[in-house]
Every structure is written in C-alpha cells, then in structure tokens.
Write an enzyme that holds these catalytic residues in place. Structure first.
Site: not given
Ligand code: ADP
Ligand code: MG
Ligand code: MG
Length: 901
Positions: A27, A97, A106, A108, A341, A462, A787, A854, A874
């Site tokens: 990220k 984040r 998985g 936070m 991503r 999800h 083999s 094999c 192979y």
């Molecule tokens: P995940 O890894 O679960 O996708 P993110 O860190 O991407 O979590 O956050 C999920 C969502 O939270 C983002 O897609 C966005 O919509 C919102 N978000 C995160 N940071 C910000 C921010 N600084 N301003 C506005 N929305 C945010």
């Molecule tokens: Mg996200």
C-alpha cells in the site's frame, strides 16, 4: 548508515516508490508511486516494515528515534493540508492503515477519522459547516477504534447503530439526522466506559500510537497467520503502517467512495469495472451493508469526477502495465486515490488479460508467461454445468435465485452455514459455504469449500475478492435469498427451505443458484482439445490458453512428459502437450477384470512351470496395452516401469474374497488363506517389491520385457516410430541393476532378432532409494537414464510412510518443523539434495545420461523450479497437470536465466 524508518508522500513528491514494497509494504509503495506520477493522493507517511521487525525483536517496543520521526512527518502533513492534528479549530484527521508487502485480508482493519475527540469534532463541524458529517465521522471513528484497538466486539456498536437507524426511520446510515448521531456518539462512549472502566481516549497522540501498535500487533493475530500460511507468505516480512490525511466521501451527495478494477477481474474483459456508494466512507462499499452502485452510474451522477477517474485509471494501467485494483474517494466532486495494486484475478482473467495486453503491445510474450500463476491454469480446465441439465433444472423450477457472478466455474455441494462446519464437512464431500457475508475469519472455511454463496455484498466484497484469489466458484449479493443462521436455514420465496447438509449448486459464471445436485460437463478447453465437441474458433478461452502455452514452450528447456498407464490417458496428455511418457505403471494393467485371474494364477502357481504358463496367458494383454500406447505416442519416448508392487496386493484379503477366489481357482480355502498370510508383509513399502521381484521371479520381468518388445516390433512394422525406455524400479545396488539390465537386453535381442526388426530403446532405472542416489556414479555405468521417483525417495529419505504421515504432517507444518508437506512440494533441503547429487554423480560417469522426475512433484510449480536448477531433462506429471507444468517450466527457465545473469 542509519536506516530510515518513516517515508513521506505528498504534494507530487514521495520519498519512496513502487520498487520499495519490502520497506513500505504494497500500500505504501503504491501511495508513493501514485504521488510521484501526479495522481491525486492525500498526503501522509509510511512507517516502514523495518519498524515491525524491530518491534518483535525488542519485546514490542519502538526504535527510540521513531517518536520524533513521526512528529516531523506529521508536521509536514499539517502544513500541506493546512490543518493541525488535535487542533480544536481546524483539526487534521488521519487514517491509520496496515500494509504488508503482499495484500493481506487477515490484517488489522483501517481506522478512519483518527484525531477526533469531543473538542475537535466541534472544530470539524464548524470548519466544514456540516455538523451531521462531523458527527458521522466521529461515530465511525469510535466504532472502528473500539473494535480494532480496544478490542470491543463491533457487534455491540452495530446493534446500537441499527437501533438508531430504525428509530430515525432511515433507509441507510447516510440518512440518519445529526441529532440522532449526537445521541449515538454518547451511547458509544458509554458503551466503552462500561466495558473498559475508562473513557474512550481523548488524547490524539494516545489515539495515534494506540492505532500504530494495533497494526503491528495484528501481524501476529490468528487470521493473519492463517492467511500467510495458505498463501505462502513468510512470517518474517512484517507490515508497514500508513498514516494519511483524511479525505471525505461522507460529506454530502457530491461525495462518494468506491473501488474499481481497470479490467474485469473475473473474466478479464477489457472494460473498466467498479462499484461505489454516494455519501459514504471507507469500507462501506466492501462491507456489504449497502449494496453499491455500478460505476456506470457515476458517469451519470458525477460526470466530472467520473472523467477524472477514467483519466487516472488509464494512467495507472499504462504506468504499471497491468490490471490495477484501485480505491478512491470523491470529496466535493474532486477525486482522490487511496490505493492501487495489481489486481487479483481468476485464472480465466489472468490468461485473457495477458493475451489482450500482448495484442495491445503493452507487454511481451515473456511477460505474459510470467503473469499467469502456473497453478491458476487448472481453473480453465475445471468443469462447467452441463447446459442441458441446467436448462432442465431451471425449467423444473429449481432456480432459487440469482446473485452477482463473482468467481467463474460450476460448483455443487452440501450446504454449510459457517466456516467451521464447512471444514469438517469438506472431508466427506464437496461443500457450498453459504454466508450472509464473509469476513477474514472465514478464510479457512472458504478454502475448503467447493463454492461460496453470500446474500449480501457486491463484486468487490470480501467474499468475491477472496474467492477469486482462491479460484473458487462464487456468487455474491443474492439478495432474494434469506439465510437464517439461528435456524440453520436458507429460504427463497416459493421453495422449501434448505438446511445444512442439503445439496445446492451455484454457477459462478452466470450468478444462478440452483437447488439440489447438478451434473457438470467438461470445460471448453477439454471440449475443443480432447472431446472434439467444440471448435477452436468458437472458444476464445481455448485460443488464449493455446497461445499462452505456446509462448511458454518457446521459452522452456525442461521437457514435459506424463504419467499414463492407458492409451486414453496417453492421448489426453499428448493433446495437452506432453512430449512422451515418463512413467507407465505396468501393474495398473494387471487389475482389470479378466487379467487379475491370470495374475493370481501366476502368483499361486506351485512351481516355475505353472508360473510361466500363467505368464504366457498374461503376455497378450500386456502387449496389447503397450501397442495402444506406442501408437498414441508415435515418435515420443515411452518409459515403462517393470512390475513394482508386492505380489500380495493382487490377492484377496477378506475371508469372503478368499473363499470365492479359492473356489474359482480350485484351491482349498485354508490352503489359500495360508498362502495369503505367507505372502503378507509387515511393511510392504520396504518389502518384496520392485526389482526384488524381478530377481526372485525373473520370469515375470521377462514376460513384461517380451511384451514390450513384441508390441514395439508390431507397431514398427506399421510405420510407428517407437521408442521404449525400460525402467527398473527400486534399485539399491549395482548388481541388481546389472542382472536385470542384462536380462532386458537379452530378451529384447531375442524378440527383435526373431522379427528381423530393429528397435531403438534405452534401459534405465528409477532412483527412489537414497542409496541409489549416493551410488549414482556407479549405476550410471549401466543405466542409460535415471528417473527420480520422488514419492518413494521422500518416504525413504524422511522415513515417513505416505499412507501414515497424514496423522502428523499437518502438525509438523503448523509448528513450522517443515515448511510444506514434502509429498506435495519437494523438500529441497534434503530430498532435493539427493536429486542434485544423483544427477551430478550420474552425469559424471555418463555425460549423456537422461534424467527426469516421475513423482507427484513433477506437476508442482515450486518443485519444477527446483528441478530446473538441478538441470534435469524433463519432469513427468499426470495428464491434467501437463499445462501447469509447461507454464511452470517456462517460468522456471526465466528465473534461472535471471539468476545466472
Ligand atoms: P484495506 O487494506 O482493508 O483495503 P485500506 O487501508 O485500504 O484497508 O482502507 C480501506 C478504505 O478506507 C480505503 O479504500 C478508503 O476508502 C478508506 N480510507 C483509508 N484511508 C483514507 C483516507 N486517508 N481518506 C479517506 N478514506 C480513506
Ligand atoms: Mg484498501
Ligand atoms: Mg479492510
């Protein structure tokens, strides 16, 4: 040099970039790269994965300089945005984040709106001129922070929210008025006080460090650990933390938040694809609480913002030269990107996108080959519902409803309403996991299910994202179906309710949900290639599959053969691109009905003469089998292994079977039972089998060799280019190999001389006993090929019996005693070393020695990569794994080239 712990991004410049995933996480690297290429991103900073490593190495403490680094970077963000963190008039709010190198559901959850307290919420209200918005942000913050940092179950908050929503008569959260939100905030704070006997933290620094600590701690929660295990992500990597200034999608009707893919992640279609919610924030879209709108609506409702989005997505796709998965927010008609991503995709989409991008001249053939995970190609071969059967079911009123097609493919199975039951039930047969919505706790259950159905959520929920990653057929957002966990029921209007254990079918390509079992039929590729029931020009899936594998063939040097015992398997494998047979198990031919009798007569013969008589009668059967295979694989090598299993495997075992066989064969019951118990072995895996049988009963092997060469002579007369390779199993000593090899040459000489036909052939051995690998230099003086039988080699190197290891191997993998099940993926450290040593020593004696594998490992991409490093000629695998092996072998080649520089 002192390592940098914090990296700033904002105002068109970032300290990091896309190449720094290891330090910044996926990220953080994406936010930095987008900032650098001029995509609008709210400013912020990334705390590196190095801090996570430090945190765990130092009893959960931080590097001493971190506090100051964070403060300095926060000051930069403040001056960029023109607001101050904790300021009562113009407060800066941030999100915290998590962000590992590979995306990890998985981990936070993100905390939004951090920096709000009883004072700053007033400042936010005043500075935005919108009190409702400020309170909505505050209640969201308390809810998220309490859930993730204070560990108060979010259900409690949800419960209060629902109550307020209903009381206010609101359809959605966005309609709850300010007054009700003010009360809700008070209720939330009271809830926290009651649970924790202290107040919700008002100090913004305490909030910030609480959140940062929670991210690092979440790296080692159970969900994250499970996810890493399923996806092979090393525990050492650690996560980064991103702190980013907030933008708001919940500030009114000219605001929105959404997620999108630059192409369709399910089918690969080249069409912008996404979902959004107006006047909403963060994860609302993914959470499945409100069903989001398709992105095409945005074009109508907010054309300006939509056009910005189109520009940005094109820019990102051209920049990354791959399909991107993006998260965005629109604040007062202005677009901000919050994440980009490389998008997860199904096997179908992976192949389609790679081929399209080659045609668009965005990527090369080689890049296309690298883009598709070798194992994913299996999805393209998976069955689909039989169209007639499905039509019949629909006519018969079995359609229970429709949802969104989130993961292509057909699945039929028994209903399980939670992950735990799915895991348990999947041991006995296919399961469809049915949930209202899924969350990261469900991952193991989703993994064990044949298909996944949810009643809520969109194509980016999800469930949809995870199912696509796993290649599971999946239908989401089937709103007309009601699931009641308490009652354990699935209801749909006009149908009897279904209970756990009832059969259900889902079509992840069309979104249909059908009651009961439904027959499936072969994939388009199988229809075109194997069954001939579809034309290549009618199937784009087939054409792309074929192109992709041809590009792979241009790259790879490793040969791909197949393990096949019948002409039909040989044919299927050849059509899938196999270049020969690496293992034909002759004993499989012994089990067919009429033959097993002869086999038993042979085993039960009272003397050699009797045995020879039975063998003479078996010979025509074996010969017929070999002829079929030789004809099927004209011009290709066919490795035939002489009899391997111990004889008692062909005898009856239960009293009833013994008595019926005794009658058939004119033996006394007691006499036969004694014979069976005499042949019984305590440890057959290490017993009287393989070449040991050929030594004690040479006439058995002689018959097999005679059958091979008589068949060869026969087909050669018809102009078939036949290349038998006779393989002697379970060699442990030089003498065994010499004796058996001499016999093969002698019999082959007799047959070909009699017929006056020359046959080119090789005699070689399996290397499956560790001792054989160690004396490979001596064996190579006699053997013309090796083999590696990596199944037995693994059993004997570890001293594990494959049949019994199931009782402890899962524990071994859990406790990290072993990185993986060594029967699935080769143990490179030990067993692999024997493969390497055996190859090197063998080639030292005979530079022309042909070497292959094999075992099951021949179809496993990681093992294939390893075998390429051993310079094998192979690998051989089961027919349906051949396409996987072709692709994996090409990828192994590219890695080897990169490694050798
Ligand atoms: P995940 O890894 O679960 O996708 P993110 O860190 O991407 O979590 O956050 C999920 C969502 O939270 C983002 O897609 C966005 O919509 C919102 N978000 C995160 N940071 C910000 C921010 N600084 N301003 C506005 N929305 C945010
Ligand atoms: Mg996200
Ligand atoms: Mg999330």
């Amino acid at each position: 040099m002192k390592s940098q712990y914090v990296y700033y991004f904002g105002d068109g410049h970032a300290e990091g970039n896309a190449k720094m995933k290891e330090v910044l996480g996926g990220k953080g690297a994406g936010l930095a790269e987008m900032t650098n290429i001029g995509v609008p991103v709210p400013p912020g900073f990334t705390i590196s994965t190095g801090v996570c490593t430090y945190f765990y190495d130092h009893g959960k403490t931080y590097p001493p300089e971190l506090k100051q680094d964070v403060a300095d970077n926060m000051a930069k963000v403040e001056s960029s945005v023109g607001r101050k963190f904790g300021d009562r008039d113009k407060p800066l709010l941030v999100s915290v984040r998590s962000g590992a190198r590979a995306s990890m559901p998985g981990m936070m959850d993100t905390i939004l709106n951090l920096g709000l307290n009883d004072e700053t919420v007033q400042g936010l209200a005043a500075s935005s001129g919108d009190e409702r918005f400020a309170l909505d942000s505050y209640r969201r913050f308390i809810q998220m922070y309490s859930d993730v940092v204070l560990e108060i179950d979010r259900e409690h908050f949800e419960h209060e929210l629902v109550a307020v929503r209903e009381q206010a008569g609101a359809q959605s959260d966005a309609q709850i008025p300010a007054g009700a939100l003010r009360e809700l905030v008070a209720t939330y704070k009271k809830l926290v006080r009651e649970r924790l006997s202290r107040d919700f933290p008002q100090d913004v620094q305490e909030q910030l460090w609480g959140a940062i600590g929670a991210v690092f701690t979440s790296w080692n929660n159970q969900r994250a650990i499970t996810y890493r295990k399923l996806n092979g992500i090393p525990d050492e990597w650690g996560t980064a933390v991103n702190v980013q200034s907030m933008v708001f999608g919940n500030m009114g009707d000219d605001c929105a938040t959404g997620v999108a893919f630059t192409r369709n992640p399910s089918t690969g279609e080249r069409k912008f694809f996404g979902e959004y919610l107006p006047n909403a924030q963060g994860e609302d879209v993914v959470a499945g609480i409100r069903t989001p709108m398709p992105i095409t609506e945005l074009e109508k409702s907010m054309p300006e913002a939509y056009n910005q989005l189109v520009d940005v997505y094109r820019k990102l796709e051209a920049h990354y030269r791959d399909m991107q998965d993006i998260e965005f927010t629109i604040q007062s008609r202005k677009l901000y990107l919050l994440q980009t991503r490389t998008g997860k995709r199904t096997g179908f989409a992976a192949v389609q996108i790679a081929c399209d991008m080659v045609d668009e001249e965005l990527i090369t053939h080689t890049e296309a080959v690298e883009r598709v995970e070798a194992n994913q190609i299996v999805q393209l071969l998976a069955p689909v519902f039989d169209a007639d059967e499905k039509a019949k079911a629909l006519r018969g009123g079995r359609l229970l409803g429709r949802g969104l097609p989130a993961g292509p493919g057909a699945a039929t199975g028994q209903i399980a309403f939670n992950a735990e039951n799915a895991i348990r039930m999947a041991k006995d047969g296919p399961v469809i996991l049915v949930r209202i919505e899924t969350s990261p706790e469900d991952i193991a259950g989703m993994h064990s299910a044949a298909g996944i159905l949810t009643t809520r959520g969109g194509l980016t929920s999800h469930a949809a994202v995870v199912a696509r990653g796993m290649g599971r057929p999946c239908v989401v957002g089937a709103g007309s179906i009601k699931v009641d966990y308490q009652k354990g029921e699935l209801r749909s209007e006009g149908h009897e309710p279904l209970e756990e254990g009832d059969w259900l079918s889902i079509d992840g390509t069309s979104g249909e949900i059908i009651g009961g079992k439904l027959a499936t039929k072969p994939s388009e590729i199988v229809q075109v290639l194997i069954d001939g029931t579809m034309k290549a020009e009618d199937s784009e899936v087939y054409r792309n599959f074929d192109r992709m594998l041809q590009w792979a063939d241009e790259i790879r040097t490793l040969g791909i053969r197949t393990n096949a015992d019948t002409p039909n398997d040989a044919r299927v494998a050849r059509l899938f691109g196999a270049q020969g047979i690496g293992l034909c198990r002759t004993e499989h031919m012994f089990f067919a009905d009429e033959r097993i009798l002869k086999v038993r007569e042979m085993i039960l013969a009272r003397n050699e003469a009797g045995r020879r008589k039975a063998l003479d009668e078996l010979l025509p059967f074996q010969k017929g089998d070999f002829e079929g295979i030789f004809r099927e694989l004209s011009g290709m090598p066919v490795t035939i292994r002489l009899l391997d299993p111990p004889l008692h495997e062909f005898l009856p075992h239960t009293e009833a079977q013994i008595s019926s066989v005794a009658r058939e064969m004119n033996w006394g019951f007691v006499e036969l039972r004694n014979k069976v118990s005499q042949l019984h072995e305590t440890n057959p895996m290490l017993g009287h089998r393989g070449c040991r049988l050929g030594i004690t009963y040479p006439e058995i092997y002689e018959m097999q060799v005679r059958a091979i060469f008589q068949a060869a002579v026969e087909v050669k007369k018809d102009g078939v280019d036949v290349r038998p390779e006779v393989m002697i199993p379970l060699i442990g000593t030089v003498k065994e190999l010499q004796l058996t090899t001499e016999m093969v040459h002698r019999v082959a000489g007799e047959v070909t001389k009699d017929a006056g036909v020359d046959v080119e052939y090789l005699v070689g051995t399996m290397i499956e006993i560790p001792r054989a690998a160690l004396i490979a230099d001596k064996l190579a003086a006699t053997a013309q090929f090796f083999s590696f039988g990596t199944n037995d080699l693994t059993q004997m190197t570890f001293g594990y019996s494959r049949d019994d290891a199931g009782s402890f191997l899962p524990d071994y993998v859990d406790k990290k005693i072993l990185p993986k099940d060594p029967f699935e993926s080769i143990d490179q450290e030990g067993v692999g070393q024997l493969v390497r040593i055996g190859t090197e020593r063998g080639r030292a004696t005979n530079a022309k020695l042909k070497v292959g594998v094999c075992g099951e490992h021949g179809g496993d991409p990681d093992s294939i990569r390893f075998f390429r490093t051993c310079a094998l000629d192979y690998v051989s695998c089961s027919p349906y794994r051949v396409p996987v092996a072709r692709l994996a072998a090409a990828q192994a080649e590219l890695q080897q080239k990169a490694y050798e520089g």
